[in-house]
Design a protein around this motif. Structure first.
Motif, mmCIF file in Angstrom:
data_model
loop_
_atom_site.group_PDB
_atom_site.id
_atom_site.type_symbol
_atom_site.label_atom_id
_atom_site.label_comp_id
_atom_site.label_asym_id
_atom_site.label_seq_id
_atom_site.Cartn_x
_atom_site.Cartn_y
_atom_site.Cartn_z
ATOM 1 N N ARG A 1 0.829 -1.223 0.000
ATOM 2 C CA ARG A 1 0.000 0.000 0.000
ATOM 3 C C ARG A 1 0.857 1.263 0.000
ATOM 4 O O ARG A 1 0.492 2.280 0.591
ATOM 5 C CB ARG A 1 -0.951 0.027 1.185
ATOM 6 C CG ARG A 1 -1.992 -1.049 1.188
ATOM 7 C CD ARG A 1 -2.941 -0.824 2.323
ATOM 8 N NE ARG A 1 -3.953 -1.849 2.368
ATOM 9 C CZ ARG A 1 -4.899 -1.901 3.269
ATOM 10 N NH1 ARG A 1 -4.958 -0.979 4.200
ATOM 11 N NH2 ARG A 1 -5.793 -2.859 3.246
ATOM 12 N N ALA A 2 1.995 1.205 -0.657
ATOM 13 C CA ALA A 2 2.919 2.334 -0.650
ATOM 14 C C ALA A 2 2.279 3.600 -1.210
ATOM 15 O O ALA A 2 2.574 4.704 -0.748
ATOM 16 C CB ALA A 2 4.184 1.993 -1.429
ATOM 17 N N PHE A 3 1.417 3.460 -2.182
ATOM 18 C CA PHE A 3 0.831 4.635 -2.823
ATOM 19 C C PHE A 3 -0.672 4.697 -2.653
ATOM 20 O O PHE A 3 -1.359 5.372 -3.413
ATOM 21 C CB PHE A 3 1.227 4.665 -4.304
ATOM 22 C CG PHE A 3 2.716 4.642 -4.484
ATOM 23 C CD1 PHE A 3 3.482 5.755 -4.172
ATOM 24 C CD2 PHE A 3 3.360 3.501 -4.911
ATOM 25 C CE1 PHE A 3 4.861 5.731 -4.304
ATOM 26 C CE2 PHE A 3 4.740 3.472 -5.048
ATOM 27 C CZ PHE A 3 5.490 4.591 -4.743
ATOM 28 N N ALA A 4 -1.181 4.030 -1.634
ATOM 29 C CA ALA A 4 -2.625 4.014 -1.402
ATOM 30 C C ALA A 4 -3.136 5.326 -0.819
ATOM 31 O O ALA A 4 -4.339 5.549 -0.786
ATOM 32 C CB ALA A 4 -3.003 2.856 -0.486
ATOM 33 N N SER A 5 -2.247 6.206 -0.388
ATOM 34 C CA SER A 5 -2.713 7.475 0.191
ATOM 35 C C SER A 5 -3.489 8.300 -0.826
ATOM 36 O O SER A 5 -4.268 9.171 -0.458
ATOM 37 C CB SER A 5 -1.532 8.278 0.731
ATOM 38 O OG SER A 5 -0.646 8.625 -0.314
ATOM 39 N N SER A 6 -3.299 8.016 -2.101
ATOM 40 C CA SER A 6 -4.027 8.759 -3.132
ATOM 41 C C SER A 6 -5.526 8.473 -3.104
ATOM 42 O O SER A 6 -6.300 9.246 -3.646
ATOM 43 C CB SER A 6 -3.466 8.436 -4.519
ATOM 44 O OG SER A 6 -3.664 7.063 -4.818
ATOM 45 N N PRO B 1 -11.665 4.995 4.373
ATOM 46 C CA PRO B 1 -11.210 5.558 5.648
ATOM 47 C C PRO B 1 -9.696 5.761 5.635
ATOM 48 O O PRO B 1 -8.957 4.936 5.086
ATOM 49 C CB PRO B 1 -11.615 4.494 6.673
ATOM 50 C CG PRO B 1 -12.739 3.759 6.028
ATOM 51 C CD PRO B 1 -12.444 3.764 4.553
ATOM 52 N N PRO B 2 -9.203 6.838 6.227
ATOM 53 C CA PRO B 2 -7.774 7.151 6.183
ATOM 54 C C PRO B 2 -6.877 6.016 6.683
ATOM 55 O O PRO B 2 -5.817 5.780 6.138
ATOM 56 C CB PRO B 2 -7.632 8.386 7.072
ATOM 57 C CG PRO B 2 -8.976 9.002 7.067
ATOM 58 C CD PRO B 2 -9.956 7.878 6.919
ATOM 59 N N ASP B 3 -7.328 5.297 7.710
ATOM 60 C CA ASP B 3 -6.489 4.218 8.235
ATOM 61 C C ASP B 3 -6.379 3.038 7.268
ATOM 62 O O ASP B 3 -5.502 2.203 7.399
ATOM 63 C CB ASP B 3 -6.982 3.745 9.596
ATOM 64 C CG ASP B 3 -8.362 3.107 9.528
ATOM 65 O OD1 ASP B 3 -9.162 3.498 8.663
ATOM 66 O OD2 ASP B 3 -8.627 2.222 10.362
ATOM 67 N N GLN B 4 -7.264 2.985 6.273
ATOM 68 C CA GLN B 4 -7.195 1.922 5.269
ATOM 69 C C GLN B 4 -6.245 2.273 4.128
ATOM 70 O O GLN B 4 -5.984 1.439 3.267
ATOM 71 C CB GLN B 4 -8.590 1.646 4.703
ATOM 72 C CG GLN B 4 -9.595 1.202 5.731
ATOM 73 C CD GLN B 4 -9.203 -0.109 6.381
ATOM 74 O OE1 GLN B 4 -8.848 -1.063 5.698
ATOM 75 N NE2 GLN B 4 -9.255 -0.158 7.694
ATOM 76 N N ALA B 5 -5.734 3.488 4.115
ATOM 77 C CA ALA B 5 -4.847 3.933 3.042
ATOM 78 C C ALA B 5 -3.396 4.095 3.514
ATOM 79 O O ALA B 5 -2.568 4.580 2.770
ATOM 80 C CB ALA B 5 -5.353 5.255 2.470
ATOM 81 N N LEU B 6 -3.104 3.662 4.738
ATOM 82 C CA LEU B 6 -1.739 3.780 5.251
ATOM 83 C C LEU B 6 -0.841 2.692 4.659
ATOM 84 O O LEU B 6 -1.298 1.577 4.406
ATOM 85 C CB LEU B 6 -1.735 3.644 6.774
ATOM 86 C CG LEU B 6 -2.407 4.765 7.559
ATOM 87 C CD1 LEU B 6 -2.443 4.412 9.040
ATOM 88 C CD2 LEU B 6 -1.666 6.073 7.350
ATOM 89 N N PRO B 7 0.435 2.992 4.454
ATOM 90 C CA PRO B 7 1.358 1.936 4.018
ATOM 91 C C PRO B 7 1.511 0.904 5.133
ATOM 92 O O PRO B 7 1.373 1.226 6.313
ATOM 93 C CB PRO B 7 2.660 2.677 3.753
ATOM 94 C CG PRO B 7 2.557 3.945 4.500
ATOM 95 C CD PRO B 7 1.101 4.275 4.619
#
Length: 107
Positions: free
Chosen positions: A31-36, A42-48
């Motif tokens: 999930r290196a680039f999931a912050s996009s 939910p924000p916690d689901q987009a963390l590396p």
């Protein structure tokens, strides 16, 4: 593969994976680039996340990251000039004297 833990950002996740790798633990960052996609999930689901390749290394990796992220605080007084030094520093910024052996963790 097994997920070890999420990291607060990509830089920290990469640092953790590199440190584990140096210790002989095969780790990758997912999930290196999931912050996009933050905002759509939910924000916690987009963390590396740091993942461990081999199940038998999972417990050791967890202990290593716990030690890394929960370092005891250090506060010591320079024997050369009396400056109070806080943090991971082993040398006085003011006079260059080395940290004394076994300084107290709290003053």
């Amino acid at each position: 593969m097994r997920r070890l833990r999420p990291a607060p950002n990509l830089a920290i996740a990469t640092l953790w994976a590199d440190l584990l790798g140096q210790a002989g633990i095969a780790a990758t960052v997912q999930r290196a680039f999931a912050s996009s996609i933050a905002g759509q999930v939910p924000p916690d689901q987009a963390l590396p996340e740091v993942w461990i390749q081999h199940e038998e290394q999972f417990d050791r990796a967890g202990v290593m990251l716990d030690e890394l992220t929960h370092c005891p605080p250090r506060l010591w007084v320079c024997p050369g000039c009396g400056e109070r030094i806080d943090g991971p520093f082993e040398q006085c910024w003011n006079c260059g004297a080395a940290m004394p052996p076994d300084p107290p963790s709290r003053l």
